[in-house]
Enzyme design. Structure first.
Site, PDB file in Angstrom:
ATOM      1  N   HIS A 300       0.797  -1.225   0.000  1.00 22.41           N
ATOM      2  CA  HIS A 300       0.000   0.000   0.000  1.00 22.41           C
ATOM      3  C   HIS A 300       0.830   1.275   0.000  1.00 22.41           C
ATOM      4  CE1 HIS A 300      -2.971  -3.086   1.122  1.00 22.41           C
ATOM      5  NE2 HIS A 300      -3.810  -2.304   0.473  1.00 22.41           N
ATOM      6  N   ASP A 396      -7.596   0.468  -5.602  1.00 25.95           N
ATOM      7  CA  ASP A 396      -7.078  -0.667  -4.825  1.00 25.95           C
ATOM      8  C   ASP A 396      -8.112  -1.785  -4.867  1.00 25.95           C
ATOM      9  OD1 ASP A 396      -5.477  -2.188  -3.189  1.00 25.95           O
ATOM     10  OD2 ASP A 396      -6.211  -1.300  -1.340  1.00 25.95           O
TER      11      ASP A 396
END
Length: 561
Positions: A300, A396
């Protein structure tokens, strides 16, 4: 649903030429058509259950639907041919056929889930179960045709009218079964119990028709056989239903290991949180690893921080229900608002309330700047109107796949994302593992370029000894496609690069400067990549760039299984 076949001759060829019915001719005709209705509904539920469960376990619903439907339709033709041998004893043959179909269809979901959990795959089980169910469903039509024509002769109805009634009941039953599955059975009973309950209804309908309407056609031994077989089938289905939860827990432990903390099935997907009580958790969605606790400080940060270099007051996160991308965004004190759009609010609720996952994401959803929108990202971007554009959009989402899994990686999706970007805004996309599907990565990049973006492909190196890449341990500890656990195919040839990302800015690639990779000054911490590491990953990606690929679109998805 039953397949059309040539009408059976009105004159039976065997001892059952006369069919004394307990009910009158009209009542008998109604009972046969009611059985046709129920059998058609049950048959379609079996088909939909196989497609839904296989898609949930392995993804790619288009491929799963194609396999199930094509194999079953072929097998139904085989079953119709085999059933010709049973026409001379149509009543007892149909009763026994429905009992076997009820048992096989009712246990089909258990067989498929068990193959996934203990054998590591569903392909062979899916084909085998589809073939068996198709043969049994296909054999129903010739037998039912024989039975209804015998009843119709008593009611003095012509053969053509009897066939028309038969197919009308069949098609209406298929409609009811097809609508009941997604809107009634699946939400209330779940996948395993839905199949078992459908099998019980199937057995009751078939047994009741033969034992009540055609009981005089049966010998005493045949009646005893039908009673015994149907009782045994119902007992097996009832026992399986009572043990379904235990079976699901055992299968889940076989897939995810012994440390399953949370397991919940929503209307969208199955969500499982695993890991030891004192360690970081792993998050699985529909059997696929979404977040590895040991990997939380690499994936991330590499996705979010390059896009945050520049104005970032308003940020849109597509997917990201685990909160890890939001955690990285909130490292910037000057972020004013973060909008998270995801289809499943249960994942967000889990990320907010589960202690282990909340620690993992830094309690991101407790920040007052974060707003969660429970919606499918494509639909939300298409219908949202009049809002202030976003400075940064972070995608994402699960890696691209076939069918609906290709939509968030299509040219149209990125075109909508571009409409929500402010001038000078940036879009960051995570494309999943590089080692398993490098062509999919470059198709994503081609789709972004075709949507009017200038792109910068990049990756980050996995730390030495990290097993979180595509060759690392998967569910249950099995090593991935790279071979031994902890070693991926990309690591062997590419210095540890295992995750693919694309940074994109709106503008014609021929006239727009390629976005620079880096991290805003003053931002640091564990996992934040350096500008040198990002540039090294970008250079490695450019060296591996293939010749131009066509973009993926909604009518022409290019992400195969």
């Amino acid at each position: 649903m039953l397949e059309a076949s040539p009408p059976v001759s009105a004159a039976p060829s065997a001892p059952e030429a006369v069919a004394p019915e307990r009910a009158g001719p009209r009542a008998g005709r109604f009972l046969v058509l009611a059985a046709v209705f129920v059998c058609a509904a049950c048959g379609l539920v079996y088909e939909l259950e196989l497609v839904a469960l296989a898609s949930s376990l392995t993804g790619d619903p288009v491929t799963q639907a194609s396999v199930v439907l094509s194999v079953m339709v072929f097998a139904m033709g085989v079953g119709s041919l085999l059933a010709k041998r049973l026409r001379c004893r149509a009543a007892v043959g149909f009763g026994l056929l429905e009992a076997v179909l009820a048992l096989a269809g009712g246990c089909s979901a258990l067989l498929l889930y068990g193959a996934f959990a203990w054998l590591g795959g569903t392909r062979h089980a899916l084909v085998g179960v589809s073939l068996l169910l198709g043969v049994l469903i296909g054999a129903e039509m010739p037998l039912l045709m024989t039975l209804i024509q015998r009843v119709s002769r008593c009611a003095r109805q012509d053969a053509g009218g009897a066939v028309a009634d038969l197919f009308a009941a069949d098609y209406v039953g298929a409609l009811v079964g097809g609508l009941a599955f997604p809107f009634l059975l699946l939400p209330w009973l779940g996948q395993l119990t839905t199949a078992l309950a459908t099998g019980a209804v199937n057995a009751l309908a078939g047994g009741a028709l033969v034992l009540c309407l055609f009981h005089r056609d049966l010998t005493g031994r045949e009646r005893l056989l039908l009673w015994s077989v149907n009782a045994a089938v119902l007992a097996v289905l009832a026992a399986a239903a009572a043990l379904a939860d235990d079976f699901e827990r055992a299968a889940r432990h076989a897939v995810y290991g012994a440390h399953v903390q949370v397991a919940v099935r929503t209307h969208v997907q199955e969500v499982v949180l695993t890991g030891p009580p004192d360690g970081p958790p792993d998050l699985y969605v529909d059997g696929r690893l979404r977040v590895r606790g040991d990997d939380r400080h690499r994936h991330h940060p590499a996705l979010v921080h390059p896009a945050m270099r520049g104005r970032h007051a308003r940020v849109l996160v597509l997917g990201g229900g685990d909160g890890l991308a939001v955690r990285e965004v909130l490292r910037y004190a000057d972020v004013e608002s973060v909008t998270v759009v995801g289809p499943d609010p249960v994942v967000v609720r889990l990320a907010r309330t589960d202690p282990a996952l909340a620690r993992l994401n830094g309690h991101a959803f407790g920040d007052r700047r974060v707003r969660v929108v429970p919606a499918e990202p494509f639909h939300w971007m298409r219908t949202a109107r009049g809002g202030t554009p976003y400075d940064v959009v972070v995608s994402d989402l699960p890696p691209p796949g076939g069918g609906a899994d290709a939509t968030p990686y299509s040219l149209e999706f990125y075109g909508l994302a571009g409409r929500h970007l402010a001038a000078g805004g940036r879009l960051a996309v995570h494309t999943g593992p590089l080692a398993e599907r490098p062509r999919a990565y470059w198709t994503v990049e081609a789709s972004l370029r075709a949507a009017g973006f200038t792109t910068r492909p990049y990756t980050v190196a996995a730390p030495a000894g990290d097993g979180a890449g595509p060759g690392g341990a998967g569910p249950g500890g099995a090593s991935g496609p790279g071979g031994a656990a902890g070693t991926s195919r990309v690591e062997a040839v590419g210095g540890g690069y295992d995750r693919g990302f694309v940074l994109a800015v709106p503008g014609d690639p021929s006239r727009t400067r390629t976005p620079a990779l880096g991290v805003a000054s003053g931002v640091g911490g564990r996992g934040v990549p350096s500008a040198a590491a990002l540039e090294a990953g970008a250079r490695w990606m450019e060296r591996s760039r293939p010749r131009a690929l066509p973009p993926s679109t909604l009518p022409r998805p290019r992400y195969g299984p």
